[in-house]
Design an enzyme around this catalytic site. Sequence first.
Site, PDB file in Angstrom:
ATOM      1  CG  ASP A 191      -1.871  -1.076   1.337  1.00  0.00           C
ATOM      2  OD1 ASP A 191      -2.161  -1.691   0.299  1.00  0.00           O
ATOM      3  OD2 ASP A 191      -2.379  -1.340   2.456  1.00  0.00           O
ATOM      4  CE1 TYR A 199       3.623  -6.205   4.124  1.00  0.00           C
ATOM      5  CE2 TYR A 199       2.787  -8.453   3.970  1.00  0.00           C
ATOM      6  CZ  TYR A 199       3.090  -7.234   3.378  1.00  0.00           C
ATOM      7  OH  TYR A 199       2.854  -7.047   2.035  1.00  0.00           O
TER       8      TYR A 199
END
Lengths: 245, 245
Positions: free
Chosen positions: B53, B111
């Site tokens: 993103d 992540y």
Amino acid sequence: MRNLKMTIQYDGGRYKGWQKQKEGESTIQWKIENVLKRMTGEEIQVIGCGRTDAGVHAENYIANFHTNSELSVETMMDYLYEFLPEDIVVKSIKDTTERFHARYNAKGKTYVYRINNGEVRNVFNRKYTYHTSVKLNLDAMREGAKYLVGTHDFQSFTSQKPKTKSTERHIKYININKTGDMIEIEVDGNGFLWNMVRIIVGTLLEVGMGHMKPSDVGRILEEKKRSESGPIAQAKGLCLKEVHY
Amino acid sequence: MRNLKMTIQYDGGRYKGWQKQKEGESTIQWKIENVLKRMTGEEIQVIGCGRTDAGVHAENYIANFHTNSELSVETMMDYLYEFLPEDIVVKSIKDTTERFHARYNAKGKTYVYRINNGEVRNVFNRKYTYHTSVKLNLDAMREGAKYLVGTHDFQSFTSQKPKTKSTERHIKYININKTGDMIEIEVDGNGFLWNMVRIIVGTLLEVGMGHMKPSDVGRILEEKKRSESGPIAQAKGLCLKEVHY
């Protein structure tokens, strides 16, 4: 009248240093004074523990100011947190004795200079670290640093013009540590001349890269000439860590 | 034709994510392709391991590209280092097998989401960390996270419209650790839906702040509705740590 002591953290990257030289320059002092003036309605003057060069950072900068304001320190903290830019944070405010003076009472300071000695730069610390891929000889740097510890005339290690003010200072220790690719040079002394830490680091870098011998540091100290020492290290690697009172 | 695998570190702060949506948008892929085109004189297309993103960072993003160039990997590294902006670094380039595909061959990703849970923000990590002074209940967050581990339909935890593509994914682990004021939420899975990690973190933050119970996470998972989960956590706290092949 109240006297308030502040501990301030700042990213000096976009400022002309702590202290204003001329009106309208963007300095950390100016940013804080503006907020305090709005908060108190008084002409506040913030007294800093010393100047820091343009681009130099601080983890725990100490400053004080006098005010007749009766606001609680919590309210002041909230106000400063809200109105200061995101690269300046007042970490604490405390009422202190009337005579406390952030600059005159400072007995010493600890600075840390950060070097990324990895193959490539690291994007996440690029604004707070000097990067060189030339492998530094830390033992040679430590040996060179020894010449600087103690009380000396640091004329060779300042941008200050000769004979304007005393250039004698006392360095308590210089520690050089490495974790992974990150090297930290910690310098503790009773006070520092203009650009002194950065010129010390610049000279030790010359030693670490093999361009100078450790013993050259002793010779440079004795020469008392700025032209003999190494180049000034980049401002962004330097951070004021602690002020001692 | 050569196939080259790159490991890339980037500060996503000023980019619209990895992948270009429309021509001329500032993305990491676009920046790298431009330099590779100049370097090789070819129309290079860089294949990334997945989209990130806008505003999300990467420690070890993996990508590959095909070329007829005979330049050495060292020369390519130097070229990229010189011409990429300072917030993108290609950490390594290696010749790989012809069939290697950064996205199709990826078996999983790790992540990490960073939260500063101190009283005040820290200026030095402000761009890579979400700050909240609300004391988070980590035990409750860990208990809530347990519901998400395993193979589930994560429809409640994505911005992806229902029934467009499969929303089943496998989460291997969610570790929540604290060092000083810094909390790290590490999420490892075989693949992630659009905004999935950030919505998981946003939901766990609701649990940590006491707005939701740990068991609500299980209920939300079963509801299969985005409207039930927490708000999307800020992009700047998220970093792609590893890609598994």
